[in-house]
Design a protein around this motif. Structure first.
Motif, PDB file in Angstrom:
ATOM      1  N   GLY A  16      -8.844  -2.814 -10.716  1.00 12.18           N
ATOM      2  CA  GLY A  16      -9.281  -3.999  -9.974  1.00 12.18           C
ATOM      3  C   GLY A  16     -10.348  -3.735  -8.941  1.00 12.18           C
ATOM      4  N   GLU A  17     -10.886  -2.504  -8.932  1.00 10.66           N
ATOM      5  CA  GLU A  17     -11.971  -2.111  -8.022  1.00 10.66           C
ATOM      6  C   GLU A  17     -11.610  -2.313  -6.554  1.00 10.66           C
ATOM      7  OE1 GLU A  17     -16.103  -3.009  -9.861  1.00 10.66           O
ATOM      8  OE2 GLU A  17     -14.731  -4.345 -10.940  1.00 10.66           O
ATOM      9  N   GLY A  18     -10.324  -2.144  -6.250  1.00  6.98           N
ATOM     10  CA  GLY A  18      -9.867  -2.349  -4.882  1.00  6.98           C
ATOM     11  C   GLY A  18     -10.661  -1.598  -3.824  1.00  6.98           C
ATOM     12  N   PRO A  19     -10.946  -0.300  -4.039  1.00  4.51           N
ATOM     13  CA  PRO A  19     -11.695   0.431  -3.005  1.00  4.51           C
ATOM     14  C   PRO A  19     -13.095  -0.115  -2.748  1.00  4.51           C
ATOM     15  CG  PRO A  19     -10.567   1.951  -4.470  1.00  4.51           C
ATOM     16  CD  PRO A  19     -10.441   0.595  -5.090  1.00  4.51           C
ATOM     17  N   MET A  20     -13.625  -0.931  -3.660  1.00  7.62           N
ATOM     18  CA  MET A  20     -14.957  -1.519  -3.481  1.00  7.62           C
ATOM     19  C   MET A  20     -14.898  -2.868  -2.764  1.00  7.62           C
ATOM     20  SD  MET A  20     -16.536   0.892  -4.960  1.00  7.62           S
ATOM     21  CE  MET A  20     -16.406   2.107  -6.277  1.00  7.62           C
ATOM     22  N   LEU A  21     -13.689  -3.321  -2.444  1.00 13.08           N
ATOM     23  CA  LEU A  21     -13.510  -4.632  -1.834  1.00 13.08           C
ATOM     24  C   LEU A  21     -13.112  -4.501  -0.370  1.00 13.08           C
ATOM     25  CD1 LEU A  21     -11.321  -6.298  -4.626  1.00 13.08           C
ATOM     26  CD2 LEU A  21     -13.812  -6.276  -4.473  1.00 13.08           C
ATOM     27  N   SER A  22     -13.529  -5.455   0.428  1.00  8.83           N
ATOM     28  CA  SER A  22     -13.052  -5.515   1.810  1.00  8.83           C
ATOM     29  C   SER A  22     -11.586  -5.942   1.814  1.00  8.83           C
ATOM     30  CB  SER A  22     -13.874  -6.519   2.610  1.00  8.83           C
ATOM     31  OG  SER A  22     -13.610  -7.844   2.167  1.00  8.83           O
ATOM     32  N   HIS A  23     -10.906  -5.761   2.950  1.00  9.45           N
ATOM     33  CA  HIS A  23      -9.527  -6.222   3.054  1.00  9.45           C
ATOM     34  C   HIS A  23      -9.445  -7.725   2.806  1.00  9.45           C
ATOM     35  CE1 HIS A  23      -7.463  -2.731   5.423  1.00  9.45           C
ATOM     36  NE2 HIS A  23      -8.097  -2.309   4.346  1.00  9.45           N
ATOM     37  N   ASP A  24     -10.372  -8.485   3.340  1.00  5.68           N
ATOM     38  CA  ASP A  24     -10.347  -9.933   3.143  1.00  5.68           C
ATOM     39  C   ASP A  24     -10.495 -10.281   1.665  1.00  5.68           C
ATOM     40  OD1 ASP A  24      -9.969 -10.451   5.811  1.00  5.68           O
ATOM     41  OD2 ASP A  24     -12.070 -10.958   6.231  1.00  5.68           O
ATOM     42  N   GLU A  25     -11.393  -9.576   0.975  1.00  2.00           N
ATOM     43  CA  GLU A  25     -11.568  -9.843  -0.456  1.00  2.00           C
ATOM     44  C   GLU A  25     -10.307  -9.481  -1.236  1.00  2.00           C
ATOM     45  OE1 GLU A  25     -16.270  -9.307  -1.504  1.00  2.00           O
ATOM     46  OE2 GLU A  25     -15.138  -7.495  -1.002  1.00  2.00           O
ATOM     47  N   ARG A  26      -9.685  -8.368  -0.876  1.00  2.00           N
ATOM     48  CA  ARG A  26      -8.460  -7.979  -1.581  1.00  2.00           C
ATOM     49  C   ARG A  26      -7.372  -9.033  -1.391  1.00  2.00           C
ATOM     50  NH1 ARG A  26      -8.117  -1.506  -0.241  1.00  2.00           N
ATOM     51  NH2 ARG A  26     -10.038  -1.797   0.936  1.00  2.00           N
ATOM     52  N   LEU A  27      -7.280  -9.559  -0.202  1.00  2.00           N
ATOM     53  CA  LEU A  27      -6.277 -10.594   0.050  1.00  2.00           C
ATOM     54  C   LEU A  27      -6.607 -11.879  -0.708  1.00  2.00           C
ATOM     55  CD1 LEU A  27      -5.741  -9.908   3.831  1.00  2.00           C
ATOM     56  CD2 LEU A  27      -4.055  -9.535   2.019  1.00  2.00           C
ATOM     57  N   GLN A  28      -7.882 -12.189  -0.871  1.00  2.00           N
ATOM     58  CA  GLN A  28      -8.269 -13.353  -1.671  1.00  2.00           C
ATOM     59  C   GLN A  28      -7.849 -13.171  -3.127  1.00  2.00           C
ATOM     60  OE1 GLN A  28     -12.391 -14.869  -1.152  1.00  2.00           O
ATOM     61  NE2 GLN A  28     -12.483 -13.556   0.659  1.00  2.00           N
ATOM     62  N   VAL A  29      -8.104 -11.988  -3.675  1.00  2.00           N
ATOM     63  CA  VAL A  29      -7.711 -11.712  -5.060  1.00  2.00           C
ATOM     64  C   VAL A  29      -6.200 -11.772  -5.190  1.00  2.00           C
ATOM     65  CG1 VAL A  29      -7.728 -10.007  -6.922  1.00  2.00           C
ATOM     66  CG2 VAL A  29      -9.765 -10.320  -5.505  1.00  2.00           C
ATOM     67  N   PHE A  30      -5.504 -11.181  -4.220  1.00  2.00           N
ATOM     68  CA  PHE A  30      -4.040 -11.208  -4.277  1.00  2.00           C
ATOM     69  C   PHE A  30      -3.517 -12.637  -4.266  1.00  2.00           C
ATOM     70  CE2 PHE A  30      -0.212 -12.013  -1.896  1.00  2.00           C
ATOM     71  CZ  PHE A  30       0.705 -11.480  -2.788  1.00  2.00           C
ATOM     72  N   ARG A  31      -4.055 -13.481  -3.408  1.00  2.00           N
ATOM     73  CA  ARG A  31      -3.548 -14.854  -3.314  1.00  2.00           C
ATOM     74  C   ARG A  31      -3.746 -15.601  -4.634  1.00  2.00           C
ATOM     75  NH1 ARG A  31      -5.968 -14.430   2.095  1.00  2.00           N
ATOM     76  NH2 ARG A  31      -4.254 -14.301   3.622  1.00  2.00           N
ATOM     77  N   LEU A  32      -4.848 -15.335  -5.312  1.00  2.00           N
ATOM     78  CA  LEU A  32      -5.055 -15.935  -6.632  1.00  2.00           C
ATOM     79  C   LEU A  32      -3.992 -15.439  -7.610  1.00  2.00           C
ATOM     80  CD1 LEU A  32      -8.933 -15.587  -6.916  1.00  2.00           C
ATOM     81  CD2 LEU A  32      -7.666 -17.731  -6.728  1.00  2.00           C
ATOM     82  N   ALA A  33      -3.719 -14.136  -7.580  1.00  2.00           N
ATOM     83  CA  ALA A  33      -2.699 -13.579  -8.456  1.00  2.00           C
ATOM     84  C   ALA A  33      -1.328 -14.169  -8.150  1.00  2.00           C
ATOM     85  CB  ALA A  33      -2.671 -12.054  -8.329  1.00  2.00           C
ATOM     86  N   LYS A  34      -1.021 -14.300  -6.891  1.00  2.00           N
ATOM     87  CA  LYS A  34       0.267 -14.861  -6.466  1.00  2.00           C
ATOM     88  C   LYS A  34       0.406 -16.299  -6.948  1.00  2.00           C
ATOM     89  CE  LYS A  34       4.047 -15.223  -3.868  1.00  2.00           C
ATOM     90  NZ  LYS A  34       5.302 -14.555  -4.242  1.00  2.00           N
ATOM     91  N   GLU A  35      -0.655 -17.066  -6.821  1.00  2.00           N
ATOM     92  CA  GLU A  35      -0.622 -18.463  -7.264  1.00  2.00           C
ATOM     93  C   GLU A  35      -0.359 -18.561  -8.761  1.00  2.00           C
ATOM     94  OE1 GLU A  35      -3.816 -22.137  -7.754  1.00  2.00           O
ATOM     95  OE2 GLU A  35      -4.150 -20.640  -6.198  1.00  2.00           O
ATOM     96  N   VAL A  36      -1.046 -17.743  -9.531  1.00  2.00           N
ATOM     97  CA  VAL A  36      -0.912 -17.806 -10.987  1.00  2.00           C
ATOM     98  C   VAL A  36       0.429 -17.231 -11.438  1.00  2.00           C
ATOM     99  CG1 VAL A  36      -1.876 -17.014 -13.180  1.00  2.00           C
ATOM    100  CG2 VAL A  36      -3.406 -17.762 -11.348  1.00  2.00           C
ATOM    101  N   ALA A  37       0.897 -16.185 -10.779  1.00  2.00           N
ATOM    102  CA  ALA A  37       2.149 -15.544 -11.179  1.00  2.00           C
ATOM    103  C   ALA A  37       3.346 -16.458 -10.994  1.00  2.00           C
ATOM    104  CB  ALA A  37       2.348 -14.251 -10.397  1.00  2.00           C
ATOM    105  N   GLY A  38       3.268 -17.397 -10.080  1.00  2.00           N
ATOM    106  CA  GLY A  38       4.358 -18.332  -9.868  1.00  2.00           C
ATOM    107  C   GLY A  38       5.624 -17.635  -9.415  1.00  2.00           C
ATOM    108  N   SER A  39       6.685 -17.752 -10.202  1.00  2.00           N
ATOM    109  CA  SER A  39       7.964 -17.159  -9.835  1.00  2.00           C
ATOM    110  C   SER A  39       8.047 -15.678 -10.169  1.00  2.00           C
ATOM    111  CB  SER A  39       9.106 -17.892 -10.537  1.00  2.00           C
ATOM    112  OG  SER A  39       8.975 -17.771 -11.953  1.00  2.00           O
ATOM    113  N   LYS A  40       7.058 -15.155 -10.870  1.00  2.00           N
ATOM    114  CA  LYS A  40       7.039 -13.733 -11.213  1.00  2.00           C
ATOM    115  C   LYS A  40       6.366 -12.945 -10.089  1.00  2.00           C
ATOM    116  CE  LYS A  40       7.140 -14.462 -16.198  1.00  2.00           C
ATOM    117  NZ  LYS A  40       6.471 -14.227 -17.502  1.00  2.00           N
TER     118      LYS A  40
END
Length: 297
Positions: A46-70
Motif C-alpha cells: 500500500g506504499e505506506g512509507p510514501m504517504l503522510s500520516h494524514d494520507e494513511r489515515l484517509q486510506v484507512f478510513r476508506l478501508a474501514k467504511e468498505v469493510a463494514g463489520s469486518k
C-alpha cells in the motif's frame, strides 16, 4: 476476527499524485464482494512509507467504511518508536480494529530493542496487534523465542509470518499453540502454510484476483486439497510477482489488466517499463487466458 484472507490493499492515486478515493472504494469493494475477511491499509504494498500520516489515515478510513463489520487494520511501519506510537494513537482514534506493526524499518533493532519497540506501540494504541515478521525485507527477525517473550501482553494477537521458511509457521504453532493467530505473508508459500495449519493469509495478488485467492483459502480449510492445489498451480506464476522488490509495480500492473484499475505509483517508484514490463505482462496475460473455473464453495 483473526482468520481468513486479509488483502494488503494498494493505495490509488490520481494523475496529479493525490489520493484517488473513488477508485480505492471500488477496488476495496471488490475484495469484500469476493468474500475476503478484512482489509489491511498502507502496508508495503500500500506504499505506506510514501504517504503522510494524514494520507494513511484517509486510506484507512476508506478501508474501514468498505469493510463494514469486518476488521480494518492500519499498518504502522516507522523508523522511530516515537513516530510509530503517534501513528498508532491516531489509528485508534480513527476507529481501527487493530494494527499490523513492523519493527523499525531503518535501524535494524536487536532482540531487546525489538521487544521494547513493539510493546511501546501496542501500549500507545491499546488495540489488537498483528506483528509483521519479515527478516528478509526489514532485517528484523521476530523469532518464536521473541513471540514467546511477548505473549504476556494480550494485545499481541497475531503474527504475519514472512520469514520465507515454512518451518517457522509450524514451529510457532507447535510451541505456542493457539496463543497467536498465524497468518502467512508470502503469497507463493500460501498453500503450503495453510496446509501446515496457519489461520490466515495476508495476501497481495488478491487485489487483482480476489475470487481465486478466497477459493484457495476456503478449499484448503474445507479439506478439499486437490481442488485447492489445482488453482494454486495455475496461480503460482502470479503469486511469484509478490516476492520481488518490484512487488508494488507488479501487482498494480496486474490490477490494471485484471480489474481495469490504474498502475500509478508514488515516486521514486515508477511504473514498469521495457523488458521487465513485458515479462510481467506475459505472466498476467497467460494467467488471464487460462483462468480456471472455480468450484462451488
Amino acid at each position: 476476527m483473526w482468520q481468513g484472507v486479509f488483502p494488503a490493499v494498494t493505495t490509488k492515486f490520481n494523475a496529479d499524485g493525490s489520493l484517488d478515493a473513488a477508485e480505492m472504494q471500488r477496488c476495496f469493494a471488490l475484495q469484500m464482494a469476493a468474500g475476503c475477511d478484512g482489509l489491511i491499509a498502507c502496508g508495503s504494498l500500500g506504499e505506506g512509507p510514501m504517504l503522510s500520516h494524514d494520507e494513511r489515515l484517509q486510506v484507512f478510513r476508506l478501508a474501514k467504511e468498505v469493510a463494514g463489520s469486518k476488521p480494518a487494520l492500519l499498518t504502522v511501519a516507522e523508523a522511530g518508536t516515537r513516530e510509530a506510537c503517534a501513528l498508532a494513537e491516531k489509528a485508534a482514534r480513527a476507529g481501527a480494529d487493530g494494527l499490523m506493526v513492523v519493527p523499525s524499518t531503518i535501524y535494524h533493532t536487536d532482540v531487546r530493542e525489538t521487544a521494547i519497540n513493539l510493546r511501546a506501540i501496542a501500549a500507545a494504541a491499546d488495540l489488537p496487534v498483528m506483528i509483521y515478521s519479515n527478516r528478509i525485507a526489514y532485517r528484523v527477525d521476530v523469532t518464536t523465542d521473541l513471540l514467546e517473550e511477548l505473549a504476556d501482553d494480550r494485545r499481541f494477537v497475531a503474527v504475519k509470518e514472512s520469514s520465507d521458511d515454512i518451518r517457522r509457521s509450524t514451529e510457532i504453532l507447535t510451541r505456542l499453540g493457539d496463543r497467536y493467530a498465524v497468518f502467512t505473508g508470502v503469497d507463493n508459500l500460501a498453500f503450503e502454510a495453510l496446509c501446515a495449519g496457519v489461520q490466515g493469509w495476508v495476501a497481495g495478488l488478491v487485489v487483482a484476483f480476489p475470487a481465486e485467492t478466497v477459493a484457495v483459502y476456503r478449499l484448503v480449510k474445507a479439506g478439499r486439497l486437490a481442488e485447492a492445489l489445482a488453482i494454486y498451480r495455475w496461480f503460482r506464476p502470479l503469486l511469484d510477482l509478490d516476492v520481488s522488490s518490484y512487488l508494488v509495480q507488479n501487482i498494480k500492473l496486474a490490477e490494471a489488466l485484471a480489474i481495469q484499475s490504474n498502475e500509478r505509483v508514488r515516486a521514486p517508484r515508477l511504473p514498469l517499463a521495457g523488458e521487465r514490463r513485458a515479462q510481467v505482462e506475459a505472466v498476467i496475460h497467460k494467467a488471464l487466458a487460462t483462468r480456471p473455473t472455480l468450484p462451488v464453495l
